[in-house]
Write a protein that holds these residues in place. Structure first.
Motif, PDB file in Angstrom:
ATOM      1  N   VAL A  14       0.821  -1.222   0.000  1.00  0.00           N
ATOM      2  CA  VAL A  14       0.000   0.000   0.000  1.00  0.00           C
ATOM      3  C   VAL A  14       0.856   1.273   0.000  1.00  0.00           C
ATOM      4  O   VAL A  14       0.701   2.133  -0.878  1.00  0.00           O
ATOM      5  CB  VAL A  14      -0.990   0.003   1.183  1.00  0.00           C
ATOM      6  N   PRO A  15       1.786   1.456   0.965  1.00  0.00           N
ATOM      7  CA  PRO A  15       2.607   2.685   0.928  1.00  0.00           C
ATOM      8  C   PRO A  15       3.515   2.762  -0.289  1.00  0.00           C
ATOM      9  O   PRO A  15       3.774   3.857  -0.802  1.00  0.00           O
ATOM     10  CB  PRO A  15       3.415   2.620   2.226  1.00  0.00           C
ATOM     11  N   LEU A  16       4.013   1.615  -0.760  1.00  0.00           N
ATOM     12  CA  LEU A  16       4.883   1.631  -1.932  1.00  0.00           C
ATOM     13  C   LEU A  16       4.121   2.107  -3.163  1.00  0.00           C
ATOM     14  O   LEU A  16       4.614   2.932  -3.942  1.00  0.00           O
ATOM     15  CB  LEU A  16       5.465   0.232  -2.177  1.00  0.00           C
ATOM     16  N   ALA A  17       2.905   1.588  -3.341  1.00  0.00           N
ATOM     17  CA  ALA A  17       2.096   1.992  -4.495  1.00  0.00           C
ATOM     18  C   ALA A  17       1.648   3.444  -4.377  1.00  0.00           C
ATOM     19  O   ALA A  17       1.624   4.184  -5.364  1.00  0.00           O
ATOM     20  CB  ALA A  17       0.886   1.068  -4.627  1.00  0.00           C
ATOM     21  N   LEU A  18       1.299   3.870  -3.163  1.00  0.00           N
ATOM     22  CA  LEU A  18       0.899   5.265  -2.958  1.00  0.00           C
ATOM     23  C   LEU A  18       2.052   6.223  -3.254  1.00  0.00           C
ATOM     24  O   LEU A  18       1.848   7.323  -3.783  1.00  0.00           O
ATOM     25  CB  LEU A  18       0.415   5.469  -1.522  1.00  0.00           C
ATOM     26  N   ALA A  19       3.275   5.801  -2.917  1.00  0.00           N
ATOM     27  CA  ALA A  19       4.443   6.638  -3.190  1.00  0.00           C
ATOM     28  C   ALA A  19       4.627   6.835  -4.688  1.00  0.00           C
ATOM     29  O   ALA A  19       4.906   7.945  -5.158  1.00  0.00           O
ATOM     30  CB  ALA A  19       5.698   6.005  -2.575  1.00  0.00           C
ATOM     31  N   GLN A  20       4.471   5.750  -5.458  1.00  0.00           N
ATOM     32  CA  GLN A  20       4.574   5.886  -6.915  1.00  0.00           C
ATOM     33  C   GLN A  20       3.451   6.758  -7.455  1.00  0.00           C
ATOM     34  O   GLN A  20       3.653   7.577  -8.367  1.00  0.00           O
ATOM     35  CB  GLN A  20       4.524   4.511  -7.572  1.00  0.00           C
ATOM     36  N   PHE A  21       2.260   6.643  -6.874  1.00  0.00           N
ATOM     37  CA  PHE A  21       1.117   7.452  -7.311  1.00  0.00           C
ATOM     38  C   PHE A  21       1.391   8.946  -7.127  1.00  0.00           C
ATOM     39  O   PHE A  21       1.204   9.742  -8.050  1.00  0.00           O
ATOM     40  CB  PHE A  21      -0.128   7.059  -6.519  1.00  0.00           C
ATOM     41  N   ILE A  22       1.849   9.344  -5.928  1.00  0.00           N
ATOM     42  CA  ILE A  22       1.988  10.772  -5.648  1.00  0.00           C
ATOM     43  C   ILE A  22       3.135  11.377  -6.456  1.00  0.00           C
ATOM     44  O   ILE A  22       3.062  12.542  -6.881  1.00  0.00           O
ATOM     45  CB  ILE A  22       2.181  11.031  -4.128  1.00  0.00           C
ATOM     46  N   CYS A  23       4.194  10.601  -6.706  1.00  0.00           N
ATOM     47  CA  CYS A  23       5.299  11.127  -7.515  1.00  0.00           C
ATOM     48  C   CYS A  23       4.874  11.318  -8.973  1.00  0.00           C
ATOM     49  O   CYS A  23       5.250  12.305  -9.609  1.00  0.00           O
ATOM     50  CB  CYS A  23       6.503  10.188  -7.438  1.00  0.00           C
ATOM     51  N   SER A  24       4.084  10.388  -9.491  1.00  0.00           N
ATOM     52  CA  SER A  24       3.580  10.527 -10.856  1.00  0.00           C
ATOM     53  C   SER A  24       2.566  11.665 -10.936  1.00  0.00           C
ATOM     54  O   SER A  24       2.528  12.411 -11.917  1.00  0.00           O
ATOM     55  CB  SER A  24       2.935   9.216 -11.316  1.00  0.00           C
ATOM     56  N   PHE A  25       1.746  11.795  -9.905  1.00  0.00           N
ATOM     57  CA  PHE A  25       0.777  12.890  -9.823  1.00  0.00           C
ATOM     58  C   PHE A  25       1.486  14.238  -9.879  1.00  0.00           C
ATOM     59  O   PHE A  25       1.069  15.164 -10.584  1.00  0.00           O
ATOM     60  CB  PHE A  25      -0.020  12.755  -8.525  1.00  0.00           C
ATOM     61  N   ALA A  26       2.599  14.344  -9.157  1.00  0.00           N
ATOM     62  CA  ALA A  26       3.350  15.603  -9.114  1.00  0.00           C
ATOM     63  C   ALA A  26       3.910  15.969 -10.480  1.00  0.00           C
ATOM     64  O   ALA A  26       4.080  17.149 -10.787  1.00  0.00           O
ATOM     65  CB  ALA A  26       4.485  15.501  -8.099  1.00  0.00           C
ATOM     66  N   GLY A  27       4.180  14.962 -11.311  1.00  0.00           N
ATOM     67  CA  GLY A  27       4.754  15.228 -12.614  1.00  0.00           C
ATOM     68  C   GLY A  27       3.769  15.753 -13.631  1.00  0.00           C
ATOM     69  O   GLY A  27       4.169  16.256 -14.684  1.00  0.00           O
ATOM     70  N   SER A  28       2.453  15.643 -13.340  1.00  0.00           N
ATOM     71  CA  SER A  28       1.463  16.057 -14.342  1.00  0.00           C
ATOM     72  C   SER A  28       0.434  17.047 -13.840  1.00  0.00           C
ATOM     73  O   SER A  28      -0.215  17.714 -14.644  1.00  0.00           O
ATOM     74  CB  SER A  28       0.732  14.818 -14.885  1.00  0.00           C
ATOM     75  N   LEU A 182       3.453   7.264   7.716  1.00  0.00           N
ATOM     76  CA  LEU A 182       2.835   6.488   8.798  1.00  0.00           C
ATOM     77  C   LEU A 182       2.638   5.032   8.386  1.00  0.00           C
ATOM     78  O   LEU A 182       2.887   4.109   9.171  1.00  0.00           O
ATOM     79  CB  LEU A 182       1.498   7.118   9.188  1.00  0.00           C
ATOM     80  N   LEU A 183       2.197   4.809   7.149  1.00  0.00           N
ATOM     81  CA  LEU A 183       1.994   3.441   6.675  1.00  0.00           C
ATOM     82  C   LEU A 183       3.314   2.701   6.481  1.00  0.00           C
ATOM     83  O   LEU A 183       3.365   1.471   6.579  1.00  0.00           O
ATOM     84  CB  LEU A 183       1.222   3.453   5.350  1.00  0.00           C
ATOM     85  N   SER A 184       4.389   3.447   6.235  1.00  0.00           N
ATOM     86  CA  SER A 184       5.689   2.836   5.947  1.00  0.00           C
ATOM     87  C   SER A 184       6.409   2.326   7.196  1.00  0.00           C
ATOM     88  O   SER A 184       7.398   1.597   7.080  1.00  0.00           O
ATOM     89  CB  SER A 184       6.599   3.849   5.232  1.00  0.00           C
ATOM     90  N   LEU A 185       5.939   2.716   8.356  1.00  0.00           N
ATOM     91  CA  LEU A 185       6.604   2.296   9.588  1.00  0.00           C
ATOM     92  C   LEU A 185       6.585   0.783   9.765  1.00  0.00           C
ATOM     93  O   LEU A 185       7.426   0.219  10.460  1.00  0.00           O
ATOM     94  CB  LEU A 185       5.939   2.981  10.791  1.00  0.00           C
ATOM     95  N   ARG A 186       5.636   0.109   9.112  1.00  0.00           N
ATOM     96  CA  ARG A 186       5.549  -1.347   9.234  1.00  0.00           C
ATOM     97  C   ARG A 186       6.525  -2.084   8.308  1.00  0.00           C
ATOM     98  O   ARG A 186       6.692  -3.297   8.432  1.00  0.00           O
ATOM     99  CB  ARG A 186       4.121  -1.804   8.931  1.00  0.00           C
ATOM    100  N   ILE A 187       7.133  -1.367   7.378  1.00  0.00           N
ATOM    101  CA  ILE A 187       8.055  -2.004   6.439  1.00  0.00           C
ATOM    102  C   ILE A 187       9.342  -2.400   7.151  1.00  0.00           C
ATOM    103  O   ILE A 187       9.878  -1.641   7.953  1.00  0.00           O
ATOM    104  CB  ILE A 187       8.387  -1.052   5.267  1.00  0.00           C
ATOM    105  N   LYS A 188       9.835  -3.587   6.850  1.00  0.00           N
ATOM    106  CA  LYS A 188      11.115  -4.055   7.370  1.00  0.00           C
ATOM    107  C   LYS A 188      12.000  -4.450   6.200  1.00  0.00           C
ATOM    108  O   LYS A 188      11.598  -5.218   5.336  1.00  0.00           O
ATOM    109  CB  LYS A 188      10.919  -5.233   8.321  1.00  0.00           C
ATOM    110  N   ASP A 189      13.191  -3.905   6.183  1.00  0.00           N
ATOM    111  CA  ASP A 189      14.127  -4.159   5.094  1.00  0.00           C
ATOM    112  C   ASP A 189      14.547  -5.632   5.121  1.00  0.00           C
ATOM    113  O   ASP A 189      15.030  -6.126   6.147  1.00  0.00           O
ATOM    114  CB  ASP A 189      15.352  -3.264   5.265  1.00  0.00           C
ATOM    115  N   PRO A 190      14.366  -6.371   4.010  1.00  0.00           N
ATOM    116  CA  PRO A 190      14.718  -7.797   4.010  1.00  0.00           C
ATOM    117  C   PRO A 190      16.216  -8.070   4.050  1.00  0.00           C
ATOM    118  O   PRO A 190      16.641  -9.176   4.380  1.00  0.00           O
ATOM    119  CB  PRO A 190      14.107  -8.306   2.701  1.00  0.00           C
ATOM    120  N   VAL A 191      17.040  -7.068   3.707  1.00  0.00           N
ATOM    121  CA  VAL A 191      18.498  -7.233   3.716  1.00  0.00           C
ATOM    122  C   VAL A 191      19.113  -6.044   4.436  1.00  0.00           C
ATOM    123  O   VAL A 191      18.721  -4.897   4.184  1.00  0.00           O
ATOM    124  CB  VAL A 191      19.064  -7.335   2.279  1.00  0.00           C
ATOM    125  N   ALA A 192      20.036  -6.306   5.323  1.00  0.00           N
ATOM    126  CA  ALA A 192      20.665  -5.229   6.089  1.00  0.00           C
ATOM    127  C   ALA A 192      21.515  -4.347   5.185  1.00  0.00           C
ATOM    128  O   ALA A 192      22.115  -4.822   4.219  1.00  0.00           O
ATOM    129  CB  ALA A 192      21.537  -5.813   7.195  1.00  0.00           C
TER     130      ALA A 192
END
Length: 472
Positions: A14-28, A182-192
Motif C-alpha cells: 500500500v505505501p509503496l504503491a501510494l508513493a509511486q502514485f503521488i510522484c507521478s501525480f506531481a509530474g502532471s 505512517l503506513l511505511s513504519l511497518r516495512i522491514k528491510d529484508p536485507v541489512a
C-alpha cells in the motif's frame, strides 16, 4: 514481518504503491495550473514549463545514484528520507512567492526526494515478492497507480485549483506524504544495509551533469539554436566521459555507479526503450494538450482536468485488466497493442481536435491513449526487472526508473518547446507539429517492442546475499 505472509505483503504494498502514485501525480498536475501559476507568480508559460521539466529531470538525473544509495544506507531508510525531503518541497511550493522558490521546492526538493524514494519501491517489491506471479501482480498495482497518478494529475489538480487554489494542490501532496510515512513504519528491510559499500561520487556527478545539459539544450531551442546545440553536444560529451570512466573503474576492479554489463541484456535494453517512449508520450501529450486548452482555447483548470479524465478512465480500466490479459497473452504482445492504441489516439487528437470548437473532440484520442498506456506500462516494467537476479535489483531499478523519468522530462521538453515556440503566432500549427513528433516517437517505441522476445528467458540464478537479515 515474514516475507511469505500474504496479509503483511499487502500491507507493505500500500505505501509503496501510494508513493509511486503521488510522484507521478506531481509530474502532471501542474499542467492544468499553467495559467493560474503564471498569473499569480508573474511568470510565463515557458517559466512553468521549465519548472515542470526540471522536476522530471532532477528525478531522472539522480535516480541511478538513488538506487545505489539503498545498498549502503538501506532501502527503508532511503525511502523515508525521500518522503521527508519530498514533503518539505511540497510545503515550499505551496507558499512560494515567486518562480524561484517554486523551482526550489517543486523541481529540486521534490525531485531529489523522488529520486531517493522511488528505487526502494521497486527494489523492496522485487525482494519481498519472491514468487513470479505475485511479483507481477505487485508490479502491476504499482505501475497502474503510477500511470493513474500521471493521468489523474490534471483532473485532481484542476479540481483542487478551481475549488481552492493551485497552492492547495501542493498541500494535498504534503498530506499524502504524511499518510505514506505512517503506513511505511511497518516495512522491514529484508536485507541489512552495508555501510562499507562503495559509492561512485564522480560517476554520479558526471551522469547527472550530462543528462541536465542534454535536456537544458532542448529547452533552450526556443531562445537560441546555437546555445541549444552547444548544450546538447556538451551533454553528450559528458555522458561519453561517464561511460569511459565507468569502464576504467570496472577494469580496475572498483565498483562504478552502474555496471555496463547491465546494458548487455538485449531484452532489458529494449524494455527500457519502450518505458522511455511510454512516459515521454504520457508527459508530452499531457503538457501539450493542457497548455493548448488553457492558453489557446481559454479553458480553466477544472475544464482542462475534466477533459483529461478520459485518459485517466482509459488507463484505470486497462491497468485493472492487465493481470487477466497477462494470463492470456505475452508481455510482448501487450506492449505492441499498447503502442498501436496510443499512436492511434495521438492521430485522433490531430484529426479530430485540431481546429475544432468543441472540447469533446479531444476525448476519443485521450481515451485511447489512456487505454494504450495502461495496457503496456506493467509489462514493460516486468520485462526489465525480471531480466536480472535479486543481487542486481538495486542497479537495474535505478537505471530503469531513470530511463522512465528521462522520458517524462524529454516529453515535456521536446513537445512543450515545439508548442511554446509558436503558441502566440501559430498555435494550431505548433500544436499539430508537437503531436506529430509524439506520434513518431510512439512508432519508434513500437519498433523497439517488435524486437522483444516472445518468451523471455528467466534471469540467472540469484546469489544469496551475504549480509545478515535486517532486524528492524
Amino acid at each position: 514481518m515474514r516475507a511469505d505472509s500474504a496479509r503483511g505483503l499487502r500491507g507493505v504494498l500500500v505505501p509503496l504503491a501510494l508513493a509511486q502514485f503521488i510522484c507521478s501525480f506531481a509530474g502532471s498536475n501542474m499542467n492544468v495550473m499553467i495559467n493560474d501559476i503564471s498569473t499569480d507568480l508573474n511568470t510565463s508559460v515557458q517559466g512553468v514549463q521549465v519548472a515542470i521539466t526540471l522536476f522530471l529531470l532532477v528525478m531522472a538525473a539522480l535516480m541511478i545514484p538513488g538506487g545505489k544509495l539503498t545498498d549502503r544506507y538501506g532501502r527503508k531508510r532511503c525511502f523515508l528520507a525521500g518522503l521527508i525531503i519530498y514533503g518539505i518541497g511540497a510545503l515550499l511550493s505551496a507558499v512560494s512567492p515567486g518562480l524561484g522558490i517554486l523551482i526550489l521546492g517543486n523541481s529540486i526538493f521534490e525531485g531529489v526526494g523522488t529520486a531517493l524514494l522511488i528505487p526502494p519501491v521497486y527494489i523492496l517489491t522485487t525482494l519481498l515478492f519472491k514468487e513470479m506471479t505475485s511479483r507481477a501482480k505487485a508490479f502491476g498495482i504499482i505501475s497502474a497507480l503510477g500511470g493513474i497518478g500521471a493521468a489523474a494529475g490534471p483532473l485532481l489538480g484542476g479540481l483542487i485549483t478551481s475549488a481552492i487554489s493551485w497552492r492547495a494542490a501542493f498541500g494535498f501532496q504534503a498530506l499524502v506524504i504524511v499518510v505514506i510515512v505512517l503506513l511505511s513504519l511497518r516495512i522491514k528491510d529484508p536485507v541489512a544495509p552495508d555501510p562499507t559499500r562503495a559509492f561512485d561520487t564522480g560517476g554520479a556527478v558526471l551522469s547527472a551533469v550530462g543528462l541536465v545539459l542534454l535536456v537544458l539544450g532542448i529547452l533552450a531551442t526556443d531562445n537560441s539554436l546555437w546555445l541549444a546545440l552547444g548544450l546538447v553536444v556538451l551533454g553528450a560529451l559528458v555522458l561519453t566521459w561517464f561511460v569511459f570512466a565507468t569502464r576504467r573503474k570496472e577494469r580496475a576492479g572498483r565498483e562504478p555507479l552502474v555496471s555496463l554489463s547491465l546494458f548487455r541484456n538485449r531484452t532489458s535494453n529494449l524494455g527500457m526503450v519502450t518505458q522511455n517512449a511510454q512516459w515521454l508520450l504520457l508527459s508530452g501529450v499531457s503538457f501539450v494538450v493542457s497548455a493548448y486548452l488553457q492558453v489557446v482555447r481559454g479553458f480553466d483548470a477544472i475544464e482542462t482536468g475534466v477533459i483529461f479524465s478520459a485518459t485517466t478512465l482509459g488507463l484505470m480500466v486497462s491497468s485493472l485488466a492487465a493481470a487477466r490479459l497477462a494470463r492470456r497473452t505475452s508481455q510482448r504482445n501487450l506492449i505492441l497493442v499498447g503502442f498501436v492504441l496510443t499512436i492511434v489516439g495521438v492521430a485522433l487528437l490531430l484529426v479530430m481536435a485540431s481546429g475544432s470548437a468543441t472540447p469533446w473532440s479531444f476525448v476519443p484520442g485521450l481515451l485511447l491513449i489512456g487505454v494504450g498506456l495502461g495496457t503496456m506500462l506493467t509489462p514493460s516494467v516486468n520485462v526489465v526487472q525480471s531480466s536480472f537476479p535479486d543481487q542486481q535489483q538495486g542497479e537495474i531499478s535505478g537505471v530503469s526508473r531513470s530511463v522512465s523519468n528521462l522520458g517524462s522530462s524529454l516529453g515535456t521538453a521536446i513537445a512543450g518547446t515545439i508548442l511554446v515556440a509558436g503558441l502566440t503566432a501559430t498555435p494550431e500549427r505548433s500544436y499539430a507539429l508537437a503531436l506529430a513528433v509524439l506520434a513518431v516517437i510512439g512508432v519508434a517505441g513500437l519498433i523497439a517492442a517488435l524486437g522483444l522476445p516472445r518468451h523471455p528467458e528467466p534471469p540467472p540464478a540469484s546469489v544469496a546475499p551475504t549480509a545478515r537479515p535486517a532486524q528492524n
